[in-house]
Design a protein around this motif. Sequence first.
Motif, PDB file in Angstrom:
ATOM      1  N   THR A 152       0.811  -1.215   0.000  1.00  0.00           N
ATOM      2  CA  THR A 152       0.000   0.000   0.000  1.00  0.00           C
ATOM      3  C   THR A 152       0.846   1.267   0.000  1.00  0.00           C
ATOM      4  OG1 THR A 152      -0.179   0.094   2.424  1.00  0.00           O
ATOM      5  CG2 THR A 152      -1.820  -1.224   1.244  1.00  0.00           C
ATOM      6  N   TYR A 153       2.131   1.129  -0.182  1.00  0.00           N
ATOM      7  CA  TYR A 153       3.017   2.279  -0.247  1.00  0.00           C
ATOM      8  C   TYR A 153       4.189   1.906  -1.144  1.00  0.00           C
ATOM      9  CZ  TYR A 153       5.092  -0.638   3.376  1.00  0.00           C
ATOM     10  OH  TYR A 153       5.596  -1.708   4.078  1.00  0.00           O
ATOM     11  N   VAL A 154       4.743   2.864  -1.854  1.00  0.00           N
ATOM     12  CA  VAL A 154       5.776   2.538  -2.835  1.00  0.00           C
ATOM     13  C   VAL A 154       7.073   3.310  -2.617  1.00  0.00           C
ATOM     14  CG1 VAL A 154       4.173   1.803  -4.631  1.00  0.00           C
ATOM     15  CG2 VAL A 154       4.784   4.221  -4.445  1.00  0.00           C
ATOM     16  N   THR A 155       7.117   4.194  -1.624  1.00  0.00           N
ATOM     17  CA  THR A 155       8.353   4.934  -1.378  1.00  0.00           C
ATOM     18  C   THR A 155       9.503   3.994  -1.066  1.00  0.00           C
ATOM     19  OG1 THR A 155       7.075   6.805  -0.524  1.00  0.00           O
ATOM     20  CG2 THR A 155       9.419   6.755  -0.007  1.00  0.00           C
ATOM     21  N   GLY A 156       9.250   3.005  -0.210  1.00  0.00           N
ATOM     22  CA  GLY A 156      10.292   2.039   0.132  1.00  0.00           C
ATOM     23  C   GLY A 156      10.741   1.241  -1.071  1.00  0.00           C
ATOM     24  N   ALA A 157       9.772   0.848  -1.923  1.00  0.00           N
ATOM     25  CA  ALA A 157      10.121   0.073  -3.118  1.00  0.00           C
ATOM     26  C   ALA A 157      10.991   0.894  -4.063  1.00  0.00           C
ATOM     27  CB  ALA A 157       8.841  -0.382  -3.824  1.00  0.00           C
ATOM     28  N   LEU A 158      10.632   2.149  -4.276  1.00  0.00           N
ATOM     29  CA  LEU A 158      11.438   3.002  -5.149  1.00  0.00           C
ATOM     30  C   LEU A 158      12.820   3.255  -4.556  1.00  0.00           C
ATOM     31  CD1 LEU A 158       8.789   5.617  -6.326  1.00  0.00           C
ATOM     32  CD2 LEU A 158       9.796   3.765  -7.662  1.00  0.00           C
ATOM     33  N   PHE A 161      14.831   0.117  -5.077  1.00  0.00           N
ATOM     34  CA  PHE A 161      15.191   0.029  -6.491  1.00  0.00           C
ATOM     35  C   PHE A 161      16.331   0.996  -6.803  1.00  0.00           C
ATOM     36  CE2 PHE A 161      14.875   1.559 -10.844  1.00  0.00           C
ATOM     37  CZ  PHE A 161      14.899   0.370 -11.561  1.00  0.00           C
ATOM     38  N   GLY A 162      16.236   2.222  -6.317  1.00  0.00           N
ATOM     39  CA  GLY A 162      17.276   3.221  -6.571  1.00  0.00           C
ATOM     40  C   GLY A 162      18.614   2.828  -5.993  1.00  0.00           C
ATOM     41  N   ARG A 163      18.608   2.292  -4.769  1.00  0.00           N
ATOM     42  CA  ARG A 163      19.868   1.853  -4.167  1.00  0.00           C
ATOM     43  C   ARG A 163      20.458   0.676  -4.931  1.00  0.00           C
ATOM     44  NH1 ARG A 163      18.089   0.615   1.548  1.00  0.00           N
ATOM     45  NH2 ARG A 163      16.004   1.114   0.822  1.00  0.00           N
ATOM     46  N   GLY A 164      19.567  -0.229  -5.376  1.00  0.00           N
ATOM     47  CA  GLY A 164      20.047  -1.346  -6.187  1.00  0.00           C
ATOM     48  C   GLY A 164      20.631  -0.881  -7.503  1.00  0.00           C
ATOM     49  N   LEU A 165      19.994   0.126  -8.108  1.00  0.00           N
ATOM     50  CA  LEU A 165      20.510   0.690  -9.352  1.00  0.00           C
ATOM     51  C   LEU A 165      21.891   1.302  -9.132  1.00  0.00           C
ATOM     52  CD1 LEU A 165      20.120   1.528 -12.306  1.00  0.00           C
ATOM     53  CD2 LEU A 165      18.940   3.584 -11.476  1.00  0.00           C
ATOM     54  N   GLY A 166      22.069   2.000  -8.011  1.00  0.00           N
ATOM     55  CA  GLY A 166      23.376   2.579  -7.708  1.00  0.00           C
ATOM     56  C   GLY A 166      24.444   1.515  -7.561  1.00  0.00           C
ATOM     57  N   ARG A 167      24.132   0.414  -6.880  1.00  0.00           N
ATOM     58  CA  ARG A 167      25.101  -0.678  -6.721  1.00  0.00           C
ATOM     59  C   ARG A 167      25.425  -1.316  -8.071  1.00  0.00           C
ATOM     60  NH1 ARG A 167      21.485  -1.791  -2.156  1.00  0.00           N
ATOM     61  NH2 ARG A 167      22.511  -1.079  -0.233  1.00  0.00           N
ATOM     62  N   GLU A 172      28.314  -3.895  -8.902  1.00  0.00           N
ATOM     63  CA  GLU A 172      27.814  -4.979  -8.066  1.00  0.00           C
ATOM     64  C   GLU A 172      26.635  -5.640  -8.766  1.00  0.00           C
ATOM     65  OE1 GLU A 172      27.087  -3.822  -4.029  1.00  0.00           O
ATOM     66  OE2 GLU A 172      28.743  -2.392  -4.023  1.00  0.00           O
ATOM     67  N   ARG A 173      26.569  -6.947  -8.680  1.00  0.00           N
ATOM     68  CA  ARG A 173      25.519  -7.687  -9.373  1.00  0.00           C
ATOM     69  C   ARG A 173      24.668  -8.462  -8.369  1.00  0.00           C
ATOM     70  NH1 ARG A 173      26.639  -4.359 -12.302  1.00  0.00           N
ATOM     71  NH2 ARG A 173      27.377  -4.484 -14.479  1.00  0.00           N
ATOM     72  N   ARG A 174      24.009  -7.734  -7.485  1.00  0.00           N
ATOM     73  CA  ARG A 174      23.092  -8.367  -6.540  1.00  0.00           C
ATOM     74  C   ARG A 174      21.741  -8.590  -7.212  1.00  0.00           C
ATOM     75  NH1 ARG A 174      24.035  -5.026  -0.866  1.00  0.00           N
ATOM     76  NH2 ARG A 174      26.337  -5.084  -0.883  1.00  0.00           N
ATOM     77  N   ASN A 175      21.045  -9.620  -6.748  1.00  0.00           N
ATOM     78  CA  ASN A 175      19.747  -9.954  -7.316  1.00  0.00           C
ATOM     79  C   ASN A 175      18.623  -9.328  -6.475  1.00  0.00           C
ATOM     80  OD1 ASN A 175      20.841 -11.602  -9.370  1.00  0.00           O
ATOM     81  ND2 ASN A 175      21.029 -13.301  -7.915  1.00  0.00           N
ATOM     82  N   GLY A 176      17.484  -9.127  -7.105  1.00  0.00           N
ATOM     83  CA  GLY A 176      16.282  -8.768  -6.366  1.00  0.00           C
ATOM     84  C   GLY A 176      15.867  -7.313  -6.443  1.00  0.00           C
ATOM     85  N   TRP A 177      16.778  -6.413  -6.753  1.00  0.00           N
ATOM     86  CA  TRP A 177      16.411  -5.004  -6.687  1.00  0.00           C
ATOM     87  C   TRP A 177      15.452  -4.601  -7.804  1.00  0.00           C
ATOM     88  CZ3 TRP A 177      18.004  -1.750 -10.720  1.00  0.00           C
ATOM     89  CH2 TRP A 177      18.996  -2.262 -11.557  1.00  0.00           C
ATOM     90  N   ARG A 178      15.540  -5.259  -8.945  1.00  0.00           N
ATOM     91  CA  ARG A 178      14.666  -4.891 -10.062  1.00  0.00           C
ATOM     92  C   ARG A 178      13.201  -5.187  -9.769  1.00  0.00           C
ATOM     93  NH1 ARG A 178      19.212  -7.190 -12.252  1.00  0.00           N
ATOM     94  NH2 ARG A 178      20.408  -5.933 -13.752  1.00  0.00           N
ATOM     95  N   VAL A 179      12.936  -6.235  -8.986  1.00  0.00           N
ATOM     96  CA  VAL A 179      11.545  -6.609  -8.726  1.00  0.00           C
ATOM     97  C   VAL A 179      10.819  -5.565  -7.875  1.00  0.00           C
ATOM     98  CG1 VAL A 179      12.148  -9.045  -8.874  1.00  0.00           C
ATOM     99  CG2 VAL A 179      12.050  -7.947  -6.640  1.00  0.00           C
TER     100      VAL A 179
END
Length: 234
Positions: A152-158, A161-167, A172-179
């Motif tokens: 019910t909120y998307v700030t945390g998801a964004l 995602f943004g932190r995963g994009l930075g990595r 860095e090739r961590r999994n899961g951030w795109r979802v």
Amino acid sequence: MLPSSFKPQASAALLQRHKWRGRVGLMLVASLSVLAGMTDAIGFMASGDFVSFMSGNTTRLAVAISDGDLGLSARLTLLVATFVLGNALGVIISRASKRHALPLLLCIAMLLCGAAAWPWDDLLPALLAAIVAMGMLNAAVEEVNGLPVGLTYVTGALSRFGRGLGRWMLGERRNGWRVQLIPWAGMFVGAVIGALLEQHMGIRALLVSGLLSALLGLVSLKIPRRWHLGYMPR
């Protein structure tokens, strides 16, 4: 002793089940996020208040307090407190139903349909029912394969995602951030649908949200029980 060929086969089967559990979980997250976005847009357009976006209501509350608007401050405080109560009730219902999604989603459907049927001009009781429902919705899925999700909120998801994009940009090739874009996209699509419905039906558009919740509850019966235990809060 097991044949040496059995262990790789068993590992492959476990990996395949793990992938399918993740895919089904993300489809459920997307569907429930559509429900959340739809309900939030309907509530906002009908009343001017957010139903699930409590960050927005919190900012509005702070502004109302700074303006000395006691009436609006009291109303927004009630909305935020009601959302917290809805989250607590969601966990209680989840535990009472032994972490089955169907009873929880049916309770949400009843609240939304009741809000849609509210007959008087004062929409506050209908709004509170919808807010309780959205708070409860967060107990339907809490994580998928160890990845935290918000419905019910998307700030945390964004943010994730943004932190995963930075990595990723750093190599860095961590999994899961795109979802993490899945709940955002679901809520966005749901909000567009909800806005269109509210333009034609007003607050009664919450009936569509209620029916969607009931439908998703019935669909959840097809999800293996052990997968549900991994999705819902412990």
